[in-house]
Scaffold this motif. Structure first.
Motif, mmCIF file in Angstrom:
data_model
loop_
_atom_site.group_PDB
_atom_site.id
_atom_site.type_symbol
_atom_site.label_atom_id
_atom_site.label_comp_id
_atom_site.label_asym_id
_atom_site.label_seq_id
_atom_site.Cartn_x
_atom_site.Cartn_y
_atom_site.Cartn_z
ATOM 1 N N PRO A 1 0.449 -1.226 -0.019
ATOM 2 C CA PRO A 1 0.079 0.388 -0.300
ATOM 3 C C PRO A 1 0.862 1.253 -0.086
ATOM 4 O O PRO A 1 0.119 2.365 0.179
ATOM 5 C CB PRO A 1 -1.179 -0.804 1.129
ATOM 6 N N TYR A 2 2.071 0.837 0.273
ATOM 7 C CA TYR A 2 2.981 2.091 0.361
ATOM 8 C C TYR A 2 3.048 3.897 -1.066
ATOM 9 O O TYR A 2 3.454 4.537 -0.528
ATOM 10 C CB TYR A 2 4.185 1.807 1.170
ATOM 11 N N GLY A 3 3.428 2.521 -1.621
ATOM 12 C CA GLY A 3 3.663 2.972 -2.947
ATOM 13 C C GLY A 3 5.051 3.741 -3.286
ATOM 14 O O GLY A 3 5.373 4.728 -4.025
ATOM 15 N N CYS A 4 6.200 3.229 -2.635
ATOM 16 C CA CYS A 4 7.546 4.151 -2.659
ATOM 17 C C CYS A 4 8.506 3.143 -2.962
ATOM 18 O O CYS A 4 9.457 3.078 -2.872
ATOM 19 C CB CYS A 4 7.926 4.788 -0.781
ATOM 20 N N ILE B 1 -4.191 16.530 -4.621
ATOM 21 C CA ILE B 1 -5.007 16.445 -4.855
ATOM 22 C C ILE B 1 -5.877 16.508 -6.636
ATOM 23 O O ILE B 1 -5.437 16.126 -7.817
ATOM 24 C CB ILE B 1 -6.501 15.821 -3.960
ATOM 25 N N ALA B 2 -5.773 17.912 -6.532
ATOM 26 C CA ALA B 2 -5.726 18.563 -7.672
ATOM 27 C C ALA B 2 -4.716 18.497 -8.275
ATOM 28 O O ALA B 2 -5.562 17.845 -9.555
ATOM 29 C CB ALA B 2 -6.701 20.237 -7.574
ATOM 30 N N ARG B 3 -3.996 18.766 -8.551
ATOM 31 C CA ARG B 3 -2.787 18.558 -9.222
ATOM 32 C C ARG B 3 -2.371 17.444 -9.804
ATOM 33 O O ARG B 3 -2.359 16.934 -11.203
ATOM 34 C CB ARG B 3 -1.880 19.266 -8.672
ATOM 35 N N LEU B 4 -2.413 16.279 -8.858
ATOM 36 C CA LEU B 4 -2.305 14.688 -8.512
ATOM 37 C C LEU B 4 -3.693 14.995 -9.986
ATOM 38 O O LEU B 4 -3.595 12.903 -11.237
ATOM 39 C CB LEU B 4 -1.984 13.762 -8.108
ATOM 40 N N VAL C 1 0.640 5.686 -6.519
ATOM 41 C CA VAL C 1 1.531 6.795 -6.464
ATOM 42 C C VAL C 1 2.690 7.409 -5.741
ATOM 43 O O VAL C 1 2.522 6.890 -4.144
ATOM 44 C CB VAL C 1 1.287 8.413 -6.823
ATOM 45 N N ASN C 2 4.118 7.731 -5.865
ATOM 46 C CA ASN C 2 5.135 7.899 -4.461
ATOM 47 C C ASN C 2 4.617 9.421 -3.942
ATOM 48 O O ASN C 2 4.504 10.391 -4.475
ATOM 49 C CB ASN C 2 5.815 8.242 -5.057
ATOM 50 N N ILE C 3 3.663 9.316 -2.817
ATOM 51 C CA ILE C 3 3.617 10.044 -2.314
ATOM 52 C C ILE C 3 4.546 11.470 -1.287
ATOM 53 O O ILE C 3 4.146 12.785 -1.961
ATOM 54 C CB ILE C 3 2.833 9.973 -0.620
ATOM 55 N N GLY C 4 5.583 11.240 -1.817
ATOM 56 C CA GLY C 4 6.436 11.579 -1.048
ATOM 57 C C GLY C 4 7.247 13.013 -2.672
ATOM 58 O O GLY C 4 7.108 14.229 -1.972
ATOM 59 N N ARG C 5 7.247 11.758 -3.456
ATOM 60 C CA ARG C 5 7.863 13.345 -4.715
ATOM 61 C C ARG C 5 6.349 13.830 -5.030
ATOM 62 O O ARG C 5 6.708 15.246 -5.601
ATOM 63 C CB ARG C 5 7.840 11.829 -5.885
ATOM 64 N N LEU C 6 5.338 13.169 -5.222
ATOM 65 C CA LEU C 6 3.866 14.390 -5.262
ATOM 66 C C LEU C 6 4.661 15.874 -4.117
ATOM 67 O O LEU C 6 3.867 16.920 -4.694
ATOM 68 C CB LEU C 6 2.744 13.903 -5.261
ATOM 69 N N ARG C 7 4.143 15.221 -2.720
ATOM 70 C CA ARG C 7 4.238 16.021 -2.330
ATOM 71 C C ARG C 7 5.725 17.214 -2.068
ATOM 72 O O ARG C 7 5.721 18.699 -1.454
ATOM 73 C CB ARG C 7 4.348 15.800 -0.528
ATOM 74 N N GLU C 8 6.539 16.849 -2.570
ATOM 75 C CA GLU C 8 7.853 17.873 -2.700
ATOM 76 C C GLU C 8 7.480 18.898 -4.246
ATOM 77 O O GLU C 8 8.520 19.603 -4.751
ATOM 78 C CB GLU C 8 8.913 17.292 -3.339
ATOM 79 N N GLY C 9 6.386 18.253 -5.364
ATOM 80 C CA GLY C 9 6.750 19.199 -6.629
ATOM 81 C C GLY C 9 6.871 18.651 -7.346
ATOM 82 O O GLY C 9 7.007 19.359 -8.296
ATOM 83 N N ASP C 10 7.114 17.436 -7.379
ATOM 84 C CA ASP C 10 7.680 16.456 -8.690
ATOM 85 C C ASP C 10 7.184 15.887 -9.256
ATOM 86 O O ASP C 10 7.273 14.999 -9.584
ATOM 87 C CB ASP C 10 9.528 15.655 -7.876
ATOM 88 N N ASP C 11 6.001 16.881 -10.093
ATOM 89 C CA ASP C 11 5.694 16.664 -11.295
ATOM 90 C C ASP C 11 5.749 15.357 -12.036
ATOM 91 O O ASP C 11 5.510 14.484 -12.403
ATOM 92 C CB ASP C 11 4.265 17.762 -11.642
ATOM 93 N N GLU C 12 7.241 15.930 -12.451
ATOM 94 C CA GLU C 12 7.917 15.374 -13.542
ATOM 95 C C GLU C 12 8.256 14.121 -13.126
ATOM 96 O O GLU C 12 7.914 12.806 -14.176
ATOM 97 C CB GLU C 12 9.602 15.979 -14.106
ATOM 98 N N PHE C 13 8.394 13.541 -12.146
ATOM 99 C CA PHE C 13 8.299 11.946 -11.796
ATOM 100 C C PHE C 13 7.463 11.678 -11.875
ATOM 101 O O PHE C 13 6.908 9.846 -12.474
ATOM 102 C CB PHE C 13 8.884 12.380 -10.559
ATOM 103 N N THR C 14 6.092 12.394 -10.787
ATOM 104 C CA THR C 14 4.469 11.152 -10.721
ATOM 105 C C THR C 14 3.802 11.532 -12.778
ATOM 106 O O THR C 14 4.078 10.293 -12.558
ATOM 107 C CB THR C 14 4.150 12.430 -9.741
ATOM 108 N N ARG C 15 4.008 12.204 -13.355
ATOM 109 C CA ARG C 15 4.067 11.792 -14.568
ATOM 110 C C ARG C 15 4.215 10.789 -15.169
ATOM 111 O O ARG C 15 4.124 10.199 -15.969
ATOM 112 C CB ARG C 15 4.460 13.166 -15.110
#
Ligand SMILES: O=C[C@H](O)COP(=O)(O)O
Length: 230
Positions: free
Chosen positions: A69-72, A141-144, A97-111
């Motif tokens: 469940p952790y996504g990391c 949440i909106a960005r993701l 998803v990797n929650i930490g990378r999303l919270r850091e604002g690393d949208d490229e990683f998430t994408r």
């Protein structure tokens, strides 16, 4: 909306994500999902071949959960887990998803992770991205949601069920940030005591297409009994 029992059942993904499950537990879970006629039967990826065997010949999808469940786990591990799941018979794939990378604002990683899921599942399986909204601000949440919808994800999904419960407001943020008609909403991680009328409200009023829960078979039985008394 006046759903038939079969239509109501297709709004559910039945999930069993317990570390303690034996193969017989998983087989019983898959048989119950098949008998209830839900949309999909989910387990962690180790059990995908067992679920595929139990569901052979039915229209219930074989669901597998990636980095659950952790996504990391690493992105490469996620992609390998997706590819193996597909090879073993998965027809619906939910990736955390990797929650930490999303919270850091690393949208490229998430994408990159989200697009990797879509590329690997296209034409073979439904793609669903799990958020874990209890750790996220409304802006995150909106960005993701927008990243997932723009990438062509089939479902954005609230939670794993192993952390906090999603709120109605968080579900609305997801719904309001879907950017096209191809991406739908899956709500999961709801309290295990929630009721059949609450599921009808989610489907009819909140715009929810799928509900992920271990209680799916029992909810379908409750709905059938409810129709029987009306
Ligand atoms: O994928 C997550 C599951 O749908 C959550 O179901 P649960 O809260 O009944 O474990």
């Amino acid at each position: 909306m006046n759903l038939t029992v079969a239509e109501y059942a297709k709004h559910f993904d039945m999930a069993l994500h317990l570390q303690s499950s034996t193969e017989e537990d998983i087989r019983a879970h898959a048989r119950a999902a098949r008998s209830a006629g839900v949309a999909a039967c989910y387990t962690n990826s180790f059990w995908t071949p067992v679920v595929a065997e139990e569901l052979r010949g039915s229209d219930v999808r074989v669901g597998t959960a990636i980095s659950f469940p952790y996504g990391c786990t690493s992105t490469d591990m996620k992609f390998a887990e997706i590819e193996e799941g597909l090879r073993l018979g998965a027809t619906a794939v939910d990736m955390v998803v990797n929650i930490g990378r999303l919270r850091e604002g690393d949208d490229e990683f998430t994408r990159r992770e989200v697009e990797g899921l879509v590329e690997r599942t296209r034409g073979t399986a439904l793609s669903k991205v799990i958020f874990e909204v209890c750790f996220l601000t409304d802006e995150e949440i909106a960005r993701l949601t927008r990243i997932c919808s723009d990438a062509g994800v089939d479902y954005v999904k609230t939670a794993t069920g192993s952390q906090g419960f999603p709120t109605e407001a968080q579900v609305q943020v997801m719904r309001d940030n879907i950017t096209n008609d191809n991406t739908k909403l899956k709500v999961s991680g709801v309290p295990r005591t929630f009721t059949m009328p609450a599921t009808l409200w989610m489907i009819e009023q909140l715009g929810v297409s799928l509900i992920g829960t271990r209680s799916a078979a029992s909810l379908v039985q409750q709905y059938a009994a409810h129709l029987g008394t009306n």
